[in-house]
Design an enzyme around this catalytic site. Structure first.
Site, mmCIF file in Angstrom:
data_model
loop_
_atom_site.group_PDB
_atom_site.id
_atom_site.type_symbol
_atom_site.label_atom_id
_atom_site.label_comp_id
_atom_site.label_asym_id
_atom_site.label_seq_id
_atom_site.Cartn_x
_atom_site.Cartn_y
_atom_site.Cartn_z
ATOM 1 N N GLU A 1 -4.743 -9.044 -0.483
ATOM 2 C CA GLU A 1 -5.257 -8.705 0.567
ATOM 3 C C GLU A 1 -6.933 -8.671 0.187
ATOM 4 O OE1 GLU A 1 -4.292 -5.537 3.310
ATOM 5 O OE2 GLU A 1 -1.893 -6.169 3.174
ATOM 6 N N GLU B 1 0.953 -1.038 -0.034
ATOM 7 C CA GLU B 1 -0.144 0.211 0.076
ATOM 8 C C GLU B 1 0.854 1.389 -0.010
ATOM 9 O OE1 GLU B 1 -3.159 -0.151 2.929
ATOM 10 O OE2 GLU B 1 -3.997 -1.939 2.032
HETATM 11 O O1 AHR Z 1 -4.882 -6.352 6.748
HETATM 12 C C1 AHR Z 1 -4.660 -5.144 7.470
HETATM 13 C C2 AHR Z 1 -4.214 -4.114 6.806
HETATM 14 O O2 AHR Z 1 -5.025 -3.670 5.888
HETATM 15 C C3 AHR Z 1 -3.047 -4.058 6.194
HETATM 16 O O3 AHR Z 1 -1.794 -4.065 7.005
HETATM 17 C C4 AHR Z 1 -2.825 -3.179 5.115
HETATM 18 O O4 AHR Z 1 -2.098 -3.382 4.046
HETATM 19 C C5 AHR Z 1 -4.371 -2.943 4.875
HETATM 20 O O5 AHR Z 1 -4.723 -1.548 4.896
#
Ligand code: AHR
Length: 533
Positions: free
Chosen positions: A334, A199
């Site tokens: 994710e 991110e």
């Molecule tokens: O999964 C939790 C968080 O969500 C992670 O650390 C981040 O990459 C995302 O914003």
């Protein structure tokens, strides 16, 4: 959430579903061309993610050697056993946002000498680095899974990333290989998946896409292949439908590319990721409860979940323009539901319960993933234990398999199978959510040489359905069907009641004259395994 016409009602065990006879039974017909397989479903779309966040690593995976909880070198054996049973193909670590603050050299050597740090993203707690590189690689070996290492681009250096690759994968007397040996590991590990930051538009450095693209090129270049080890470098992508980020990264590659998931050569990165979470609330500050929701909120969550397909298709379209041969992989590293934390728990630990609703969200995601098998090479559920849409929850010695876990188990045989197109020829019933009609029956299918697996979801809260599938181009054998459902949408498993939601055999599935008939209860996920000749 709005109360539409008094239909709002609480969901819980005290509100059993009405008897089946009272429900409408809609028949939804479809076709599967069993003899026309599509792209292989990469096993890595069933991947996982473990961050130094809350109780995921500590308590979840790692309890330390002195714990009364059965462990091997500090790693919980019950967690390993549960995950081995569903064959998790890869595990992403150490983050997440944590990855861009993590300095790998703090996590090697004697534990008592390891420096401490502040985990500023997640609870502002002190991290003692007792779980580091060797512990992670040991965990992957015990799980029989491939490591996916996320390197620190946000606050780390190109040199540190380069040396981490050397430490992990080099087999001579180089400085980093020698350091690894001094820390007790003679042979190099095999590491393929190599994430270039996380991110970067947010917690990973607040960068602009052009700025990050330059960083990714540099970090990718200096993350070397040592000996026979070939890295598959994954550039960190945008959030949700930020297609511009994907386009900037595709342009940054700058030339025609070759290779696939094991690409060789000097490409700076071989894949691009993105993140997409399913939120059910009105904002980040009000994400809604994981267990206390009404039926409108349930449908709202389902509509959010199916949106993943639009977003996947959007990224894939952008990539097709620059890479029509699909040599660059798309990675959703994710995904999952994100609700308010359980009352009384640390808001920075992201601990949430996991209900039948989460399981249906997972099923819908996999349908979309299977349909995009030509471009999607990996996806990682966030996160494996005790965080967000977890597979497993721990409470001291107790271990609970969540409804989401059971979807992974039921879908296991889609891994590496060839995708099949499942076309519905009669429209599925719809439920109106905001201004959209949400089809309530969905599905996907795959095959190997001698059997097919069909996954079906009836996400309607109250109505059963029957699916009739014309299995063309095959002689189907006796089907074996399994269902995951419960009386209440918010049914979930606890240490006291660990099997409230668990897979059971589904009766009444038949095959005759090449037509498979599957009765789908309301709010249910079903798999049907069919031998094919
Ligand atoms: O999964 C939790 C968080 O969500 C992670 O650390 C981040 O990459 C995302 O914003």
């Amino acid at each position: 959430m709005d109360d539409h016409g008094g239909r709002r009602r609480p969901l819980g065990g005290s509100h059993p579903a009405p008897p089946r006879e009272e429900r409408t039974l809609t028949t939804v017909r479809g076709v599967i061309d069993v003899d026309l397989p599509g792209p292989r479903i990469n096993r890595h779309i069933y991947g996982h993610f473990a961050e130094h966040l809350g109780r995921c690593i500590y308590d979840g995976f790692f309890v330390g050697e002195d714990s009364p909880i059965p462990n091997e070198q500090g790693i919980r054996l019950d967690v390993v056993e549960a995950l081995r049973a569903v064959a998790i193909p890869n595990l992403r670590w150490p983050g997440g946002c944590f990855a861009d603050e993590y300095h790998w050299r703090d996590g090697i050597g004697p534990r008592e000498q390891r420096p401490r740090m502040v985990n500023s993203h997640w609870g502002d707690v002190v991290e003692d680095n007792s779980f580091g590189t060797h512990e992670f690689m040991q965990l992957c070996e015990m799980l029989g899974t491939e490591p996916y290492v996320s390197v620190n681009v946000g606050s780390g250096t190109v040199r540190a990333a380069s040396e981490w690759a050397e430490y992990l994968t080099r087999d001579d007397d180089s400085p980093m290989a020698s350091l690894r040996r001094a820390n007790g590991r003679d042979k190099p590990w095999s590491v393929r998946f190599w994430g270039l930051g996380n991110e970067p538009w947010g917690c990973g450095g607040g960068m602009r896409p052009e700025q990050y693209a330059e960083q990714a090129r540099t970090f990718g270049t200096y993350s070397r292949d040592h000996g026979s080890n070939k890295l598959y470098r994954i550039a960190a992508g945008g959030n949700d439908d930020n297609y511009r980020w994907t386009e900037v990264l595709m342009k940054a590659l700058g030339r025609k590319l070759g290779g696939d998931i094991a690409a060789e050569g000097d490409n700076t990165f071989q894949a691009i990721s993105f993140h997409h979470y399913t939120l059910s609330g009105s904002s980040w500050s009000q994400k809604g409860s994981a267990t206390e929701f009404d039926v409108d909120n349930y449908y709202w969550t389902m509509a959010k979940a199916v949106d993943v397909e639009r977003i996947l298709a959007g990224h894939a379209r952008v990539m097709d323009v620059y890479d029509p041969d699909k040599t660059i992989g798309l990675v959703l590293d994710e995904w999952g539901t994100w609700f308010d934390v359980e009352p009384g728990t640390n808001p920075g630990f992201l601990f949430q319960q996991n209900t039948l609703r989460d399981a249906l969200v997972a099923g819908l995601h996999f349908d979309a993933f299977h349909r995009h098998a030509d471009r999607l090479v990996m996806a990682n559920l966030a996160q494996t234990v005790n965080v967000l849409q977890a597979m497993l929850l721990t409470d001291g010695e107790a271990l609970v398999r969540t409804p989401t876990y059971h979807v992974f188990a039921m879908n296991r045989d889609h891994q590496d199978a060839e995708s099949l197109s499942l076309r519905f020829t009669t429209p599925a019933p719809v439920h109106r959510v905001a201004a959209t009609d949400l089809p309530t029956v969905t599905g996907s299918a795959s095959r190997t040489a001698d059997r097919m697996l069909i996954s079906l979801t009836n996400l309607h809260a109250d109505e059963a359905a029957e699916v009739e599938l014309d299995l063309r181009g095959a002689t189907p054998g006796e089907p074996v069907a399994t269902v995951l459902t419960a009386d209440a949408l918010n049914a979930h498993n606890t240490p006291q009641n660990p099997d409230a939601v668990r897979p059971r055999p589904l009766p009444g599935v038949t095959v005759a004259d090449g037509v498979l008939r599957v009765p789908l209860p309301p709010h249910a996920f079903v798999t049907v395994a069919v031998p094919v000749g």
